[in-house]
Design a protein around this motif. Structure first.
Motif, PDB file in Angstrom:
ATOM      1  N   ILE A  23       0.871  -1.167   0.000  1.00  0.00           N
ATOM      2  CA  ILE A  23       0.000   0.000   0.000  1.00  0.00           C
ATOM      3  C   ILE A  23       0.912   1.222   0.000  1.00  0.00           C
ATOM      4  O   ILE A  23       1.816   1.337   0.833  1.00  0.00           O
ATOM      5  CB  ILE A  23      -0.959   0.006   1.220  1.00  0.00           C
ATOM      6  N   GLY A  24       0.720   2.098  -0.977  1.00  0.00           N
ATOM      7  CA  GLY A  24       1.601   3.254  -1.109  1.00  0.00           C
ATOM      8  C   GLY A  24       0.830   4.500  -1.494  1.00  0.00           C
ATOM      9  O   GLY A  24      -0.223   4.431  -2.133  1.00  0.00           O
ATOM     10  N   VAL A  25       1.372   5.642  -1.108  1.00  0.00           N
ATOM     11  CA  VAL A  25       0.794   6.936  -1.455  1.00  0.00           C
ATOM     12  C   VAL A  25       1.910   7.816  -1.999  1.00  0.00           C
ATOM     13  O   VAL A  25       2.961   7.957  -1.366  1.00  0.00           O
ATOM     14  CB  VAL A  25       0.142   7.611  -0.231  1.00  0.00           C
ATOM     15  N   GLY A  26       1.693   8.384  -3.178  1.00  0.00           N
ATOM     16  CA  GLY A  26       2.700   9.239  -3.793  1.00  0.00           C
ATOM     17  C   GLY A  26       2.126  10.579  -4.191  1.00  0.00           C
ATOM     18  O   GLY A  26       0.923  10.696  -4.448  1.00  0.00           O
ATOM     19  N   ILE A  27       2.979  11.584  -4.229  1.00  0.00           N
ATOM     20  CA  ILE A  27       2.591  12.924  -4.669  1.00  0.00           C
ATOM     21  C   ILE A  27       3.591  13.391  -5.718  1.00  0.00           C
ATOM     22  O   ILE A  27       4.805  13.423  -5.463  1.00  0.00           O
ATOM     23  CB  ILE A  27       2.561  13.915  -3.482  1.00  0.00           C
ATOM     24  N   VAL A  28       3.100  13.726  -6.920  1.00  0.00           N
ATOM     25  CA  VAL A  28       3.967  14.151  -8.024  1.00  0.00           C
ATOM     26  C   VAL A  28       3.336  15.318  -8.764  1.00  0.00           C
ATOM     27  O   VAL A  28       2.134  15.580  -8.627  1.00  0.00           O
ATOM     28  CB  VAL A  28       4.217  13.001  -9.027  1.00  0.00           C
ATOM     29  N   ASP A  29       4.157  16.018  -9.574  1.00  0.00           N
ATOM     30  CA  ASP A  29       3.617  17.049 -10.456  1.00  0.00           C
ATOM     31  C   ASP A  29       3.829  16.634 -11.901  1.00  0.00           C
ATOM     32  O   ASP A  29       4.404  15.572 -12.180  1.00  0.00           O
ATOM     33  CB  ASP A  29       4.217  18.425 -10.163  1.00  0.00           C
ATOM     34  N   GLN A  30       3.363  17.469 -12.847  1.00  0.00           N
ATOM     35  CA  GLN A  30       3.399  17.063 -14.251  1.00  0.00           C
ATOM     36  C   GLN A  30       4.796  17.041 -14.841  1.00  0.00           C
ATOM     37  O   GLN A  30       5.001  16.524 -15.944  1.00  0.00           O
ATOM     38  CB  GLN A  30       2.480  17.951 -15.110  1.00  0.00           C
ATOM     39  N   GLU A  31       5.789  17.572 -14.125  1.00  0.00           N
ATOM     40  CA  GLU A  31       7.177  17.488 -14.576  1.00  0.00           C
ATOM     41  C   GLU A  31       7.817  16.168 -14.166  1.00  0.00           C
ATOM     42  O   GLU A  31       8.947  15.882 -14.541  1.00  0.00           O
ATOM     43  CB  GLU A  31       7.987  18.651 -13.987  1.00  0.00           C
ATOM     44  N   GLY A  32       7.088  15.387 -13.395  1.00  0.00           N
ATOM     45  CA  GLY A  32       7.644  14.126 -12.900  1.00  0.00           C
ATOM     46  C   GLY A  32       8.390  14.276 -11.593  1.00  0.00           C
ATOM     47  O   GLY A  32       9.047  13.334 -11.138  1.00  0.00           O
ATOM     48  N   ASN A  33       8.317  15.455 -10.960  1.00  0.00           N
ATOM     49  CA  ASN A  33       8.944  15.645  -9.656  1.00  0.00           C
ATOM     50  C   ASN A  33       8.159  14.871  -8.600  1.00  0.00           C
ATOM     51  O   ASN A  33       6.934  15.002  -8.505  1.00  0.00           O
ATOM     52  CB  ASN A  33       8.974  17.131  -9.287  1.00  0.00           C
ATOM     53  N   ILE A  34       8.863  14.079  -7.824  1.00  0.00           N
ATOM     54  CA  ILE A  34       8.229  13.253  -6.797  1.00  0.00           C
ATOM     55  C   ILE A  34       8.461  13.906  -5.436  1.00  0.00           C
ATOM     56  O   ILE A  34       9.588  14.000  -4.961  1.00  0.00           O
ATOM     57  CB  ILE A  34       8.787  11.821  -6.819  1.00  0.00           C
ATOM     58  N   GLU A 126       4.566   4.493 -17.280  1.00  0.00           N
ATOM     59  CA  GLU A 126       4.799   5.937 -17.299  1.00  0.00           C
ATOM     60  C   GLU A 126       5.787   6.363 -16.216  1.00  0.00           C
ATOM     61  O   GLU A 126       6.557   7.301 -16.413  1.00  0.00           O
ATOM     62  CB  GLU A 126       3.481   6.691 -17.162  1.00  0.00           C
ATOM     63  N   MET A 127       5.785   5.669 -15.078  1.00  0.00           N
ATOM     64  CA  MET A 127       6.799   5.947 -14.064  1.00  0.00           C
ATOM     65  C   MET A 127       8.179   5.631 -14.612  1.00  0.00           C
ATOM     66  O   MET A 127       9.136   6.395 -14.429  1.00  0.00           O
ATOM     67  CB  MET A 127       6.536   5.117 -12.810  1.00  0.00           C
ATOM     68  N   GLY A 128       8.296   4.494 -15.311  1.00  0.00           N
ATOM     69  CA  GLY A 128       9.571   4.119 -15.908  1.00  0.00           C
ATOM     70  C   GLY A 128      10.045   5.125 -16.941  1.00  0.00           C
ATOM     71  O   GLY A 128      11.226   5.478 -16.981  1.00  0.00           O
ATOM     72  N   ARG A 129       9.144   5.610 -17.757  1.00  0.00           N
ATOM     73  CA  ARG A 129       9.522   6.576 -18.793  1.00  0.00           C
ATOM     74  C   ARG A 129       9.998   7.890 -18.195  1.00  0.00           C
ATOM     75  O   ARG A 129      10.978   8.479 -18.651  1.00  0.00           O
ATOM     76  CB  ARG A 129       8.345   6.829 -19.741  1.00  0.00           C
ATOM     77  N   ASN A 329       4.166   1.366  -6.149  1.00  0.00           N
ATOM     78  CA  ASN A 329       4.277   2.570  -5.332  1.00  0.00           C
ATOM     79  C   ASN A 329       3.208   3.582  -5.715  1.00  0.00           C
ATOM     80  O   ASN A 329       2.640   3.521  -6.809  1.00  0.00           O
ATOM     81  CB  ASN A 329       5.681   3.181  -5.463  1.00  0.00           C
ATOM     82  N   GLY A 330       2.932   4.509  -4.833  1.00  0.00           N
ATOM     83  CA  GLY A 330       1.887   5.497  -5.069  1.00  0.00           C
ATOM     84  C   GLY A 330       2.241   6.520  -6.123  1.00  0.00           C
ATOM     85  O   GLY A 330       1.356   7.022  -6.835  1.00  0.00           O
ATOM     86  N   ALA A 331       3.532   6.835  -6.268  1.00  0.00           N
ATOM     87  CA  ALA A 331       3.944   7.870  -7.227  1.00  0.00           C
ATOM     88  C   ALA A 331       3.619   7.479  -8.656  1.00  0.00           C
ATOM     89  O   ALA A 331       3.248   8.319  -9.481  1.00  0.00           O
ATOM     90  CB  ALA A 331       5.444   8.153  -7.082  1.00  0.00           C
ATOM     91  N   MET A 332       3.747   6.203  -8.985  1.00  0.00           N
ATOM     92  CA  MET A 332       3.469   5.775 -10.359  1.00  0.00           C
ATOM     93  C   MET A 332       1.987   5.939 -10.689  1.00  0.00           C
ATOM     94  O   MET A 332       1.629   6.299 -11.814  1.00  0.00           O
ATOM     95  CB  MET A 332       3.914   4.322 -10.573  1.00  0.00           C
ATOM     96  N   ILE A 333       1.121   5.708  -9.703  1.00  0.00           N
ATOM     97  CA  ILE A 333      -0.315   5.893  -9.917  1.00  0.00           C
ATOM     98  C   ILE A 333      -0.636   7.381  -9.994  1.00  0.00           C
ATOM     99  O   ILE A 333      -1.447   7.811 -10.826  1.00  0.00           O
ATOM    100  CB  ILE A 333      -1.103   5.221  -8.786  1.00  0.00           C
ATOM    101  N   ALA A 334       0.012   8.163  -9.155  1.00  0.00           N
ATOM    102  CA  ALA A 334      -0.198   9.610  -9.174  1.00  0.00           C
ATOM    103  C   ALA A 334       0.178  10.206 -10.526  1.00  0.00           C
ATOM    104  O   ALA A 334      -0.561  11.031 -11.085  1.00  0.00           O
ATOM    105  CB  ALA A 334       0.616  10.273  -8.060  1.00  0.00           C
ATOM    106  N   TYR A 335       1.307   9.752 -11.088  1.00  0.00           N
ATOM    107  CA  TYR A 335       1.770  10.345 -12.347  1.00  0.00           C
ATOM    108  C   TYR A 335       0.906   9.906 -13.528  1.00  0.00           C
ATOM    109  O   TYR A 335       0.560  10.728 -14.384  1.00  0.00           O
ATOM    110  CB  TYR A 335       3.223   9.959 -12.594  1.00  0.00           C
TER     111      TYR A 335
END
Length: 372
Positions: A23-34, A126-129, A329-335
């Motif tokens: 279970i993960g929670v991520g916060i990112v912006d459209q530049e890919g900043n995590i 998309e996280m990988g890219r 992870n949550g960041a990949m879903i966020a992005y």
């Protein structure tokens, strides 16, 4: 990374991932900043797997803590900073998926924030890219629940080949249970470490059918070697294996003894060779010189090495990540949710569509944010 239209105002996405035992929670912006990407893993005793009900209970106990932790790390608040809430819609285990969907819908309603349901596989891609800066690679997606060779074409991620039965990560996990390896931090990681000590390759079935692969027969074969249910080896193989030196830690239930280290080594080499073969074939078809490894098994160093040898011979390269981004992870879903939200003119999904599903194929998603 190329985009399909002009960049819009700053968008910040909070993503919730809970499709399996993480279970993960991520916060990112459209530049890919995590800005934050905390997670917890549900770990069970050696020799056991994780069941849906217990996994969902784990996620329920952890998810609110993770949301608070992510917001604190990012120095943000839901009402002032978060533009869109993204969650894993599928594929995955139903009960764990339901936790993320319910929390996302509740936050969306409480704070009047748009909501987007994300395909788990697209999140990995998309996280990988964005992390590796890979533009248009051939993608090998390998995890506990999925094994696919993928390439982008005409606004879809097309599946060139996949497993015909169980996923490669599931095969590794189930073998770890057979030999009672620890699940901490993960069965696949512990197999990887034990395989480094293996010295003798044990011949196992090698099952590639066109662009597809099959792992269930290999698992059954190696399980029989461990449990002594039957001896499927040839006379020559028997003679070779009888030469293996008996040492502490050998599995002695069979007429012929095999060390856990050699079994782990042999299983990895066989499975990964199959994956490299099908990936190379897809690269040749697409005239690609890059391979992107995503999914939890993608952070296996030996798989990265084997793929690197193949791509180097073709004049190409491997784009790989460590466990921060390969593992769920949550960041990949966020992005991924942010991309979909951004290129649908900032429209939230209707609440009636904010459901979850155990089956959600990669090629079902229209990739509206790419036009290359």
């Amino acid at each position: 990374m190329e985009v399909a239209q002009k960049q819009q105002d700053k968008i910040i996405s909070l993503g919730i991932e809970g499709s399996a035992n993480k279970i993960g929670v991520g916060i990112v912006d459209q530049e890919g900043n995590i800005y934050a990407n905390p997670r917890y893993t549900f770990i069970t005793p050696p020799g056991t797997g994780f069941m849906p009900k217990e996994t969902a209970e784990h996620h329920r106990l952890k998810v609110l803590t993770l949301i608070h932790q992510a917001l604190e790390e990012a120095k943000m608040t839901l009402d002032k900073d978060i533009t869109v809430i993204s969650y894993t819609k599928g594929p995955g285990m139903a009960q764990p998926l339901s936790v993320g969907a319910l929390v996302a819908r509740t936050l969306s309603q409480l704070y009047k924030i748009p909501i987007i349901g994300v395909n788990h596989c697209i999140g990995h891609i998309e996280m990988g890219r964005v992390v590796t800066k890979s533009q248009n690679p051939t993608i090998l997606y390998v995890s506990g629940g999925n094994t696919q060779v993928i390439a982008y074409s005409q606004n879809r991620y097309r599946i060139f080949g996949e497993t015909l039965d169980i996923a490669v990560g599931n095969c590794l996990d189930r073998f770890a249970r057979i030999i009672e390896l620890s699940n901490d931090p993960s069965p696949g990681y512990n197999i990887e470490q034990m395989a480094k000590k293996g010295q003798n390759y044990i011949e196992l079935p090698y099952v590639v059918k066109g662009m597809d692969v099959s792992f269930s027969g290999i698992l059954t074969f190696i399980e029989d070697l461990v449990t002594g249910k039957k001896n499927s080896t040839t006379k020559k193989q028997q003679q070779e294996k009888q030469k293996i030196k008996v040492e502490d830690g050998l599995i002695a239930q069979t007429p012929l003894t095999y060390s856990k280290e050699d079994l782990c080594y042999s299983l990895q080499e066989t499975l990964f060779s199959m994956l490299v073969e099908t990936t190379e074939r897809a690269m040749a078809h697409c005239n690609s010189n890059e391979v992107l490894l995503v999914g939890g098994v993608g952070c296996n160093v030996r798989l990265q090495e084997m793929m690197g040898i193949m791509t180097k011979e073709r004049g190409g390269s491997v784009c790989a990540m460590d466990d921060r981004y390969c593992i769920d992870n949550g960041a990949m879903i966020a992005y991924a949710g942010l991309l979909e939200y951004q290129y649908t003119n900032r429209q939230s999904m209707p609440l009636s569509e904010c459901t979850f599903t155990q089956r959600f194929r990669t090629d079902e998603v229209e990739v509206i944010w790419r036009n290359d």
